[in-house]
Design an enzyme around this catalytic site. Structure first.
Site, PDB file in Angstrom:
ATOM      1  N   GLU A  37      45.117 100.546   6.195  1.00 55.49           N
ATOM      2  CA  GLU A  37      46.028  99.721   7.105  1.00 55.49           C
ATOM      3  C   GLU A  37      45.899  98.197   7.030  1.00 55.49           C
ATOM      4  O   GLU A  37      46.781  97.326   6.906  1.00 55.49           O
ATOM      5  CB  GLU A  37      45.957  99.971   8.569  1.00 55.49           C
ATOM      6  N   TYR A 120      49.208  96.017  15.742  1.00 55.66           N
ATOM      7  CA  TYR A 120      49.626  96.750  14.716  1.00 55.66           C
ATOM      8  C   TYR A 120      48.661  97.882  14.121  1.00 55.66           C
ATOM      9  O   TYR A 120      48.653  99.004  14.200  1.00 55.66           O
ATOM     10  CB  TYR A 120      50.198  96.103  13.711  1.00 55.66           C
ATOM     11  N   ASP A 138      55.444  97.086  12.252  1.00 53.30           N
ATOM     12  CA  ASP A 138      55.312  96.071  10.894  1.00 53.30           C
ATOM     13  C   ASP A 138      56.875  95.683  10.599  1.00 53.30           C
ATOM     14  O   ASP A 138      57.861  96.063  11.194  1.00 53.30           O
ATOM     15  CB  ASP A 138      54.510  96.810  10.042  1.00 53.30           C
TER      16      ASP A 138
END
Ligand code: SF4
Length: 355
Positions: A37, A120, A138
């Site tokens: 990520e 996030y 996102d």
């Protein structure tokens, strides 16, 4: 709109169409999810894949990452850009080893306390690795949701994302939204005809999917001009290491400085100010310009090659953590910015062609 219909359609599509990416091995490993990520921020999956595989081969666990030196971590990251991500991963790994025995915490709030982990990333790790019901938003998710609900702006988009999450498989649902944005609901020319949400999508019903969300007003990015001296003496080149904190922190560069407007400082004055060497008598060859785009500015570097007869010790390191002569055959082992790698290619070409 019926949440269950969205959940069912999207998860069914994801199960049949998801890309077999190397971080999607089952069972999901929180460390692999975390690294992927972070790497995927601002970077496309196909670019990330070789970096991710090399990283996992070298740092297979949080413990291995924590024990590595920052120089080695930056070297593994070289070319991916946004180097604060690598520095934060390294710091966070040490924090996880010290405070959690090497196992990532499960709750999004605890994850957010780690260096470099924002809303996030915390939501992605908590939902994908630990099946917690936490939303992620996102650029892909924002676009899909704005189109699905025909919203011009993204006000309350996090609350909307949370309201759609299923009780079971919240992580798969988050990944499915991101995957749909990457593969089907693309910024331009969305492939509505094959979209699993086409019968539920308000933007498609309106006939104008690309109109959602409304484009953000763009501001022009400022231009930063830098002059760079590639200072070579015998089999070595003079290099400066940027301070650990700040833009491109910890990376090495050829001796450089921003040119203020008007550019009053000569190349020799700049080298004197930064490393305390007098290069005013050294022959200088103009190598050309390099251009590089960062998020908030564009960089234009004017690059000069200087040859010295000896390797005098630098008497100053103004704005650098370290300054030292580096053997030319050892330069590939240093972590350089992409822009500095380009500078080195320019210098090498000229040095090779020199009589
Ligand atoms: S139908 Fe079209 S606009 Fe709507 S979510 Fe699917 S791809 Fe995007």
């Amino acid at each position: 709109m019926n949440c269950r219909c969205i959940q069912r359609a999207l998860l069914r599509w994801f199960d049949a169409n998801k890309r077999p990416l190397p971080w999607r091995t089952e069972p999901r490993d929180p460390y692999r999810v975390w690294v992927s990520e972070v790497m995927l921020q601002q970077t496309q999956a196909r670019t990330v894949i070789p970096y991710f595989e090399r990283w996992m081969a070298r740092f297979p666990t949080v413990q291995a990452l924590a024990e590595a030196s920052l120089d080695e971590v930056l070297k593994m990251w070289e070319g991916l850009g946004y180097y604060s991500r690598a520095r934060n991963l390294h710091r966070a790994a040490r924090h996880v080893v010290t405070h959690y025995g090497g196992a990532l915490p499960r709750a999004a709030e605890a994850l957010r306390a780690l260096p470099g982990v924002g809303r996030y990333t915390a939501g992605a790790i908590a939902s994908i690795a630990f099946n917690q019901r936490t939303p992620v938003v996102d650029g892909n998710v924002r676009r899909v949701l704005c189109r699905l609900f025909a919203r011009a702006d993204d006000a309350d988009i996090w609350a909307l994302a949370e309201s759609l999450l299923p009780e079971d498989r919240p992580g798969a649902f988050n990944e499915a939204l991101m995957e749909l944005g990457a593969l089907v609901c693309t910024p331009r020319a969305p492939r509505c005809a094959i979209c699993p949400l086409r019968r539920l999508c308000a933007a498609r019903a309106a006939g104008t999917p690309e109109a959602f969300p409304a484009p953000r007003r763009s501001s022009s990015t400022p231009l930063v001009r830098v002059q760079t001296a590639v200072i070579v003496a015998g089999d070595a080149v003079l290099m400066g290491q940027r301070p650990a904190e700040g833009l491109l922190g910890g990376l090495w560069e050829f001796i450089s400085s921003e040119l203020r407007d008007p550019p009053q400082e000569s190349l020799a004055m700049m080298v004197e100010r930064r490393v305390g060497l007098d290069v005013s008598a050294a022959p200088a060859t103009l190598l050309g310009e390099t251009r590089h785009a960062f998020t908030h500015f564009r960089l234009v570097r004017t690059v000069w090659l200087l040859h010295l007869d000896a390797q005098p010790a630098p008497t100053r390191k103004h704005g650098y953590a370290r300054v030292q002569w580096v053997r030319l055959d050892e330069l590939p082992q240093l972590a350089l910015t992409r822009s500095d790698r380009r500078v080195w290619h320019m210098a090498k070409d000229v040095m090779r062609a020199a009589p």
